[in-house]
Write a protein that holds these residues in place. Structure first.
Motif, short mmCIF file in Angstrom:
data_model
loop_
_atom_site.label_atom_id
_atom_site.label_comp_id
_atom_site.label_asym_id
_atom_site.label_seq_id
_atom_site.Cartn_x
_atom_site.Cartn_y
_atom_site.Cartn_z
N ASN A 94 10.20 7.42 -6.00
CA ASN A 94 11.03 7.46 -7.19
C ASN A 94 12.13 8.49 -7.02
OD1 ASN A 94 12.13 7.38 -9.69
ND2 ASN A 94 10.17 7.31 -10.77
N LEU A 95 13.36 8.01 -6.97
CA LEU A 95 14.48 8.93 -6.78
C LEU A 95 15.10 9.32 -8.11
CD1 LEU A 95 16.27 7.24 -3.75
CD2 LEU A 95 14.73 9.19 -3.71
N GLY A 96 14.48 8.96 -9.21
CA GLY A 96 15.05 9.27 -10.52
C GLY A 96 15.94 8.14 -10.98
N PHE A 97 17.03 7.92 -10.23
CA PHE A 97 17.96 6.86 -10.62
C PHE A 97 17.58 5.52 -10.01
CE2 PHE A 97 19.37 9.00 -6.86
CZ PHE A 97 19.79 8.00 -6.01
N TYR A 98 16.73 5.57 -8.99
CA TYR A 98 16.37 4.33 -8.31
C TYR A 98 14.98 4.49 -7.69
CZ TYR A 98 16.64 0.30 -5.21
OH TYR A 98 16.40 -0.89 -4.59
N THR A 99 14.20 3.43 -7.75
CA THR A 99 12.87 3.49 -7.15
C THR A 99 12.85 2.65 -5.88
OG1 THR A 99 11.93 3.70 -9.34
CG2 THR A 99 10.41 3.15 -7.55
N ILE A 100 12.52 3.29 -4.77
CA ILE A 100 12.47 2.55 -3.51
C ILE A 100 11.15 1.81 -3.43
CG2 ILE A 100 12.44 2.74 -1.01
CD1 ILE A 100 14.21 5.13 -1.20
N LYS A 101 11.23 0.51 -3.50
CA LYS A 101 10.03 -0.31 -3.32
C LYS A 101 9.98 -0.72 -1.86
CE LYS A 101 9.23 -2.24 -7.88
NZ LYS A 101 10.46 -1.82 -8.61
N TRP A 102 8.91 -0.31 -1.16
CA TRP A 102 8.89 -0.51 0.28
C TRP A 102 8.85 -1.98 0.68
CZ3 TRP A 102 10.95 2.84 3.07
CH2 TRP A 102 10.83 4.18 2.77
N VAL A 103 8.29 -2.80 -0.21
CA VAL A 103 8.26 -4.22 0.12
C VAL A 103 9.68 -4.73 0.41
CG1 VAL A 103 7.61 -6.50 -0.73
CG2 VAL A 103 6.19 -4.51 -1.28
N ASP A 104 10.64 -4.20 -0.36
CA ASP A 104 12.03 -4.62 -0.16
C ASP A 104 12.72 -3.81 0.92
OD1 ASP A 104 11.56 -6.25 -2.34
OD2 ASP A 104 12.25 -4.72 -3.75
N TRP A 105 12.35 -2.55 1.02
CA TRP A 105 13.13 -1.64 1.87
C TRP A 105 12.56 -1.47 3.28
CZ3 TRP A 105 17.86 0.47 1.22
CH2 TRP A 105 18.45 0.23 -0.03
N TRP A 106 11.39 -2.02 3.51
CA TRP A 106 10.78 -1.82 4.82
C TRP A 106 11.66 -2.32 5.95
CZ3 TRP A 106 8.37 -0.07 8.69
CH2 TRP A 106 7.97 -0.87 9.75
N LEU A 107 12.26 -3.49 5.74
CA LEU A 107 13.08 -4.06 6.81
C LEU A 107 14.27 -3.16 7.14
CD1 LEU A 107 13.27 -7.92 6.50
CD2 LEU A 107 12.21 -6.49 8.25
N VAL A 108 14.82 -2.55 6.08
CA VAL A 108 15.94 -1.63 6.30
C VAL A 108 15.47 -0.45 7.14
CG1 VAL A 108 17.61 -0.14 5.16
CG2 VAL A 108 16.99 -2.34 4.14
N LEU A 109 14.29 0.04 6.78
CA LEU A 109 13.73 1.17 7.53
C LEU A 109 13.49 0.79 8.99
CD1 LEU A 109 12.61 4.08 7.28
CD2 LEU A 109 10.37 3.05 6.94
N LEU A 110 12.94 -0.41 9.18
CA LEU A 110 12.68 -0.87 10.55
C LEU A 110 13.98 -0.99 11.34
CD1 LEU A 110 10.63 -1.95 12.63
CD2 LEU A 110 11.05 -4.23 11.74
N GLN A 149 0.81 -1.21 0.00
CA GLN A 149 0.00 0.00 0.00
C GLN A 149 0.85 1.26 0.00
OE1 GLN A 149 -1.58 -2.47 2.68
NE2 GLN A 149 -3.55 -1.47 2.90
N ALA A 150 2.05 1.15 0.56
CA ALA A 150 2.89 2.33 0.64
C ALA A 150 3.37 2.71 -0.76
CB ALA A 150 4.09 2.05 1.54
N PRO A 151 3.26 3.98 -1.12
CA PRO A 151 3.67 4.39 -2.47
C PRO A 151 5.18 4.27 -2.63
CG PRO A 151 3.05 6.29 -1.13
CD PRO A 151 2.71 5.09 -0.33
N ASP A 152 5.61 3.80 -3.79
CA ASP A 152 7.04 3.73 -4.07
C ASP A 152 7.61 5.14 -4.13
OD1 ASP A 152 6.71 1.06 -4.21
OD2 ASP A 152 6.68 0.96 -6.41
#
Ligand SMILES: Nc1ncnc2c1ncn2[C@@H]1O[C@H](COP(=O)(O)OP(=O)(O)OP(=O)(O)O)[C@@H](O)[C@H]1O
Ligand SMILES: [Mg+2]
Lengths: 410, 246
Positions: free
Chosen positions: A345-361, A340-343
């Motif tokens: 877009n950093l231009g050069f890279y798109t943060i997909k939260w499904v992958d990055w959530w754990l890093v954030l946690l 549900q969390a919007p990706d």
């Protein structure tokens, strides 16, 4: 257990009031009440969250109060789920089997029914025999008893061995991780008797209640979870409010000093470890029927680590902190990982939260540990004005922990 | 006189270093005793052995009328036998109030279930109040003990010791970090306590020991070097060489 504890802990009443209002609100907005605002699946999510809050309260008791950083309490949670899951699966399969055999020209014998149930349940692991641990699966009363007894017994045996040899600190944490890992690996085997990696499924369907819609069942479990959390919370508050609480906090802060006061420290630790394992078992028994399925991956070591992270983020050493941490992190987590969390877009890279959530946690955990050790619960102190004095100058005594006179006077 | 605690022929070594060397020591009921000696003489280690923290390599530690051996008993068990201990560095539960600290020390049942259902009786609260009076902390009963000054923490710990109602009190450097006035108060507390029980005090401060006015045991390299009145031991040549003359 009546007035005293509420007078001493006004926060218990506040908590109960909030929980009550929350339960009422969700109930009124649910499909069960004819509303569309909260979907049945979200009622289940909220009900599961309440169970996670309950196991977090248990974790706070054992870690935040008694200072035992157990990284294995999700094993007890999972065991509770397995115990109730066995009955749910057995009885439901029995209903299905009985219905289909009833069509047969010759009425089936009891042995035939049981073997047909066995075929249904254990077909996936290439077996049809009931393992010994299923002996009592047809008895709801016994399986409910096992929900507390089995986790309690495992915790007791483990704790007895570990505490008696005075294993403490990080070594104990590692040992608890090993315990939950060993249990998960064992359950992964097909011949463990609990259907290996398939786990137990279809738990959302209550036997004999096929005509009842999930919207009703979900709200029943939601109420039960809220009730269990309320009882567990009051019980824990009662445990920590009196002298017992004093002693276990003493053990957390200086275990050998407590020993020289004459308290059998190991017995206290064992007591807290076992009781919290039982609470975790109850929480798990309410969680998995709402989740619908339990498998050994649920008790992987990482699950217990998450539990510690929730309590740390919520603020350990205060029960409501554990609830806040579990509710907040698990809901935010399901928002991020549910897509549900919007990706971003950093231009050069798109943060997909499904992958990055754990890093954030992980980063939030580090940030909380370093910058706000009291966690989210610490915000309550800002409001009640229970702030530690600002220590800019010299201490009162030679101890680095002492306050300055002016501060101590406040 | 039959002694309350009797330590005989005790030795302990840490990695080959003999911290206690064939030490013998005895103390009777209601006796006050001071132990002095240079740093590293083994004074604290002696208390560790009596309270079960350190297991000696050899020797006997006998306790009470029944001559129970304390070796092999757990720390908690020894404490329940009636031996209370104050540590060199004040150790109180800083996160808890003075009242909670004292209540925890009060000599009530120690088992988890009894403690779980324990609620302070009026007599318990009176006793806490009385103790707080003796150690000058009545006004601080509701304060977290972490907020106390160093000297007050020392007193709180002595108060906790008294609350335990032990038959033997082992007190390690009670006056460290105290002002002269606080020291005098501490002396009075200990002398008073020794009227009804045995008290062993480790101290470096000679004036403090003199005010205690009791028999003195001098420890050196893990063994007793001299024993007797303060004047007697301070006149001893060996004591002057190893301790006083430094
Ligand atoms: N657990 C231990 N492991 C290794 N060495 C130890 C241990 N405990 C004490 N020692 C050593 O034993 C000797 C005696 O120590 P102890 O603490 O008993 O001295 P003390 O008489 O209390 O000295 P102080 O006046 O400085 O308090 C010291 O040399 C110390 O380093
Ligand atoms: Mg010492």
């Amino acid at each position: 257990m009546s007035q005293g504890i509420f007078a001493k802990n006004p926060s218990v009443l506040v908590f109960l009031a909030i929980l009550g209002l929350f339960t009422l609100g969700v109930t009124l907005m649910s499909e069960w009440a004819g509303s569309e605002i909260v979907s049945t699946s979200f009622v289940k999510t909220l009900g599961k969250t309440l169970c996670l809050a309950l196991v977090a309260v248990a974790m706070d008791l054992v870690w935040g109060y008694a200072g035992i950083l157990s990284l294995g309490h999700f094993a007890f949670f999972g065991l509770g789920g397995y115990m109730i899951g066995m009955w749910l699966m057995y009885e439901r399969t029995r209903g299905i089997v009985a219905a289909s055999l009833a069509e047969a020209p010759i009425p089936p014998t009891e042995a035939e029914v049981v073997s047909a149930i066995g075929n249904q349940i254990f077909g996936v692991v290439g077996s049809s025999e009931f393992p010994a641990i299923w002996t009592f699966a047809d008895s709801l009363a016994l399986q409910l008893l096992f929900v507390v007894l089995v986790p309690g017994l495992l915790a007791f045996v483990f704790g007895w061995l570990a505490f008696r040899s005075r294993v403490t600190g990080v070594y104990l944490s590692i040992l608890t991780q090993a315990m939950t890992l060993a249990l998960a690996l064992y359950l992964f085997q097909n011949d463990s008797g609990l259907r290996g990696n398939n786990g137990l499924s279809g738990l959302q369907n209550l036997p004999g209640l096929d005509h009842v819609p999930q919207s009703s069942i979900s709200i029943w479990f939601f109420w039960a979870s809220a009730g269990a959390l309320a009882i567990g919370y009051v019980f824990s508050a009662w445990i920590v409010s009196g002298k017992f609480g004093s002693v276990i906090r003493g053990i957390r802060d200086n275990e050998s000093r407590v020993r020289f006061l004459g308290y059998p420290v190991e017995t206290y630790k064992l007591f807290v470890f076992t009781v919290t394992a039982m609470i975790a078992g109850i929480a798990g028994a309410l969680y998995y029927p709402q989740a619908g399925i339990i498998n050994p991956a649920e008790i992987a070591p990482i699950a217990s680590i998450y539990l510690a992270v929730w309590v740390a983020i919520g603020g350990r050493g205060r029960l409501y902190g554990a609830v806040i941490g579990a509710a907040f992190v698990s809901l935010v987590s399901s928002w991020f990982t549910g897509g549900q969390a919007p990706d971003v877009n950093l231009g050069f890279y798109t943060i997909k939260w499904v992958d990055w959530w754990l890093v954030l946690l992980g980063l939030s955990f580090v940030a909380v540990t370093l910058l706000a050790p009291k966690g989210i619960g610490g915000l309550v102190d800002l409001w009640t004005g229970r702030l530690p004095p600002d220590r800019h100058g010299a201490d009162l005594g030679p101890d680095s922990g002492s306050l300055r006179e002016a501060e101590a006077e406040q | 006189m039959k002694s309350l605690l009797e330590v005989s022929g005790v030795s302990v070594s840490f990695d080959g270093f003999k911290a206690i060397n064939n030490l013998s020591f005895a103390i009777g009921d209601a006796e006050l005793r001071a132990i002095i000696g240079p740093n590293g003489a083994g004074k604290t280690t002696f208390m560790d052995i009596v309270t079960g923290k350190t297991r000696p390599d050899e020797g006997r530690v006998l306790w009470g009328e029944a001559n129970t051996s304390l070796l092999g008993l757990s720390e908690a068990r020894i404490a329940r036998e009636g031996i209370g201990r104050k540590f060199q560095k004040p150790t109180v539960f800083e996160d808890q109030t003075v009242q909670e600290n004292l209540l925890m020390a009060l000599s009530n049942a120690r088992g988890p279930l009894q403690v779980l259902f324990y609620r302070p009786t009026p007599e318990d609260l009176d006793r806490v109040h009385e103790l707080a009076g003796e150690i000058g902390l009545v006004d601080a009963l509701g304060r977290k003990s972490g907020e106390l000054s160093h000297g007050q923490k020392q007193w709180l710990e002595i108060g906790m010791l008294l609350a335990q109602e032990p038959r033997l009190l082992l007190v390690d450097e009670p006056a460290a970090g105290m002002t002269p006035a606080e020291r005098e108060h501490t002396t009075a507390l200990l002398v008073e306590a020794a009227k009804s029980r045995a008290v062993v005090v480790i101290e470096h401060d000679m004036d403090f020991v003199r005010r205690l006015g009791c028999k003195v045991t001098v420890l050196h390299e893990g063994a007793v070097l001299a024993e007797g009145s303060l004047d007697h031991v301070t006149a001893n040549r060996k004591v002057i060489d190893v301790y006083l003359g430094r």
